[in-house]
Scaffold this motif. Sequence first.
Motif, PDB file in Angstrom:
ATOM      1  N   LEU A  74      -1.426   6.406   8.976  1.00  0.00           N
ATOM      2  CA  LEU A  74      -1.681   6.102   7.566  1.00  0.00           C
ATOM      3  C   LEU A  74      -0.523   6.526   6.669  1.00  0.00           C
ATOM      4  O   LEU A  74      -0.356   5.993   5.570  1.00  0.00           O
ATOM      5  CB  LEU A  74      -2.967   6.792   7.115  1.00  0.00           C
ATOM      6  N   ARG A  75       0.276   7.467   7.129  1.00  0.00           N
ATOM      7  CA  ARG A  75       1.451   7.907   6.370  1.00  0.00           C
ATOM      8  C   ARG A  75       2.729   7.181   6.809  1.00  0.00           C
ATOM      9  O   ARG A  75       3.786   7.406   6.230  1.00  0.00           O
ATOM     10  CB  ARG A  75       1.655   9.409   6.556  1.00  0.00           C
ATOM     11  N   ASN A  76       2.614   6.349   7.819  1.00  0.00           N
ATOM     12  CA  ASN A  76       3.788   5.715   8.423  1.00  0.00           C
ATOM     13  C   ASN A  76       4.151   4.446   7.656  1.00  0.00           C
ATOM     14  O   ASN A  76       3.464   3.421   7.740  1.00  0.00           O
ATOM     15  CB  ASN A  76       3.494   5.380   9.892  1.00  0.00           C
ATOM     16  N   GLU A  77       5.227   4.492   6.916  1.00  0.00           N
ATOM     17  CA  GLU A  77       5.651   3.347   6.112  1.00  0.00           C
ATOM     18  C   GLU A  77       6.295   2.247   6.938  1.00  0.00           C
ATOM     19  O   GLU A  77       6.532   1.144   6.433  1.00  0.00           O
ATOM     20  CB  GLU A  77       6.630   3.808   5.026  1.00  0.00           C
ATOM     21  N   GLN A  78       6.588   2.528   8.207  1.00  0.00           N
ATOM     22  CA  GLN A  78       7.219   1.523   9.054  1.00  0.00           C
ATOM     23  C   GLN A  78       6.211   0.515   9.610  1.00  0.00           C
ATOM     24  O   GLN A  78       6.588  -0.580  10.025  1.00  0.00           O
ATOM     25  CB  GLN A  78       7.938   2.201  10.229  1.00  0.00           C
ATOM     26  N   LEU A  79       4.934   0.884   9.616  1.00  0.00           N
ATOM     27  CA  LEU A  79       3.931   0.019  10.224  1.00  0.00           C
ATOM     28  C   LEU A  79       3.627  -1.185   9.345  1.00  0.00           C
ATOM     29  O   LEU A  79       3.621  -1.069   8.110  1.00  0.00           O
ATOM     30  CB  LEU A  79       2.641   0.797  10.480  1.00  0.00           C
ATOM     31  N   PRO A  80       3.340  -2.326   9.929  1.00  0.00           N
ATOM     32  CA  PRO A  80       2.923  -3.494   9.147  1.00  0.00           C
ATOM     33  C   PRO A  80       1.599  -3.211   8.447  1.00  0.00           C
ATOM     34  O   PRO A  80       0.785  -2.396   8.897  1.00  0.00           O
ATOM     35  CB  PRO A  80       2.769  -4.594  10.210  1.00  0.00           C
ATOM     36  N   LEU A  81       1.369  -3.919   7.343  1.00  0.00           N
ATOM     37  CA  LEU A  81       0.165  -3.701   6.552  1.00  0.00           C
ATOM     38  C   LEU A  81      -1.093  -3.970   7.359  1.00  0.00           C
ATOM     39  O   LEU A  81      -2.088  -3.262   7.253  1.00  0.00           O
ATOM     40  CB  LEU A  81       0.211  -4.617   5.311  1.00  0.00           C
ATOM     41  N   ARG A  82      -1.043  -4.979   8.206  1.00  0.00           N
ATOM     42  CA  ARG A  82      -2.214  -5.322   9.010  1.00  0.00           C
ATOM     43  C   ARG A  82      -2.627  -4.158   9.902  1.00  0.00           C
ATOM     44  O   ARG A  82      -3.819  -3.863  10.060  1.00  0.00           O
ATOM     45  CB  ARG A  82      -1.916  -6.555   9.841  1.00  0.00           C
TER      46      ARG A  82
END
Length: 546
Positions: free
Chosen positions: A452-460
């Motif tokens: 949830l804190r990972n800005e690299q992950l896609p929004l989906r």
Amino acid sequence: MKYMKIGTRPDTFYTEEATRSVSSDVPSDLAIQINTTKYLLHKFPLVPKCGLLQRLCNNNDDIDNTSIELHEIPGGEEAFELCAKYCYGIMINLSAHNFVPAICAAKFLKMTESVHKGNFVSKLEAFFNSCILQGWKDSVVALQTTVKLPEWSENIGIVGRCIDSIVEKILIHPSKVTWSFTYTRPGYIEKRHRSVPKDWWTEDVSYLDIDLFRCIIAALRSSKKLSPPLIGEALHVYACRWLPDASKGRIPESSITGREEDAMKQRRVLDSIVSMIPTDRESVSGGFLLRLLKVACRLGASLSTKAELVRRSGRQLAEATVNELLIPLQSSPNGHFHDINLVGAILENFLVQFRRRASHENVDAVRSMIKVAKLIDGYLQVVAGDINMPASKVVALAESLPEFARPEHDELYKAIDIYLKEHPDLSKIEKKRLCQMLDCRKLSEDMCMHALRNEQLPLRTLVQVLFMEQERTTRVDGPKSRYEHVAEAPIIAAHTEIEESAAEPRDMGKEMRKESNIMRPPPMSRRTGKQVMEAERGKWIQKKKD
């Protein structure tokens, strides 16, 4: 080590330029040429004991000064000089180191009993039978010296008798071993160990040439008195002595040409070792097989050798560690360092053999599969740091495993997280493809919080993680009120928005007709999916902190 002294006179041989002579008041009447060395000797001590010299001198017209060429004498000048000194009565020292060239030269010169009673050959054979064959290290050393004279040693029976002696001693029970042997394993101190280890013989025979070593192993296996792991240990010791260190990685291109001759010898050793590995699974470790595979890649071994090592490594993949799987590429068009394709081939062999021998109901097989999955995920975490590693190769290897192999996806998430951080320029499609492998239901609470804190992950992916966390909270906190369900509506709308954006172009007319029959969402849902996701993620993190 046993020694035998023959003769009593001091050594009176001396060298003058390229000529070897004997100090004597009697002038030389026999000249013998061996390669580049000329010997000026005397007929009276040599001819009576050498049947070959008798025949050659009788055929020579010059009776006073005879010249003979003996370029083909086995053992060369050194072996001939031992025979000559024996004829002169000069003291010589015989041991396992010089026995083989001495007896081959003596046989060549026909220094037998039929020529002279108590001749050199009979003394050498007595020494061989009573001393060399009775000793452990003497037999090994004598066998190794036959490498320089293979045909002669084979024809006169030295090779076979040494092998028989060595094998006989190896098959003796360790409690009956009374001779000295070489054993330098870490942690073993002879004085503190009264019992002889079962593999006491492996280091001494590892000094042998590969063909001789193979004869020893073949004889031991045919006896069926040694366990396969003991044979495997001998192969391991031999490989450690003769094969290059697999941890050194790639070979510099500048040194390949100068080392090609050594590489050819090492390839021959490698091929022989692989062919000698017993079929029993417990005979060698998976780590040893992977080390051989690294060496095979480094040396450019044959495809058949590599294929056999890949097959065997796949069978024992569950025993391996991540470091053992890190096989460097010797050359790569894409510039990546790790040979992920080879690891994929090993995994494929494991899966093939798994399907042949097991089913999902086989508890041991399933445990083995889960262990391999953890190993592959750990391997992916390492190769994910390779900036030149294509995402497609990471995905292909990760998806090779069946779904049941990963009861949890924490380690897979770590690999994806590392790859995303090391590849910031990754396209949205590649990011999506990577994260599609994740099953957010199999993430632990800690990994969900990290995601949830990972800005690299896609929004989906973030939406899916948040859903899972909310479901988990629901199971803990009890059923939700109707207001909480309304609060989730924007998240559902955001999830729908993400899915629709990835879909094919839609029929707008059909969509408008469909839209007219659906209740309008609350005003809150007019925000974009990303805004909703950020707001909900912030609330969730704050809730966890409180």
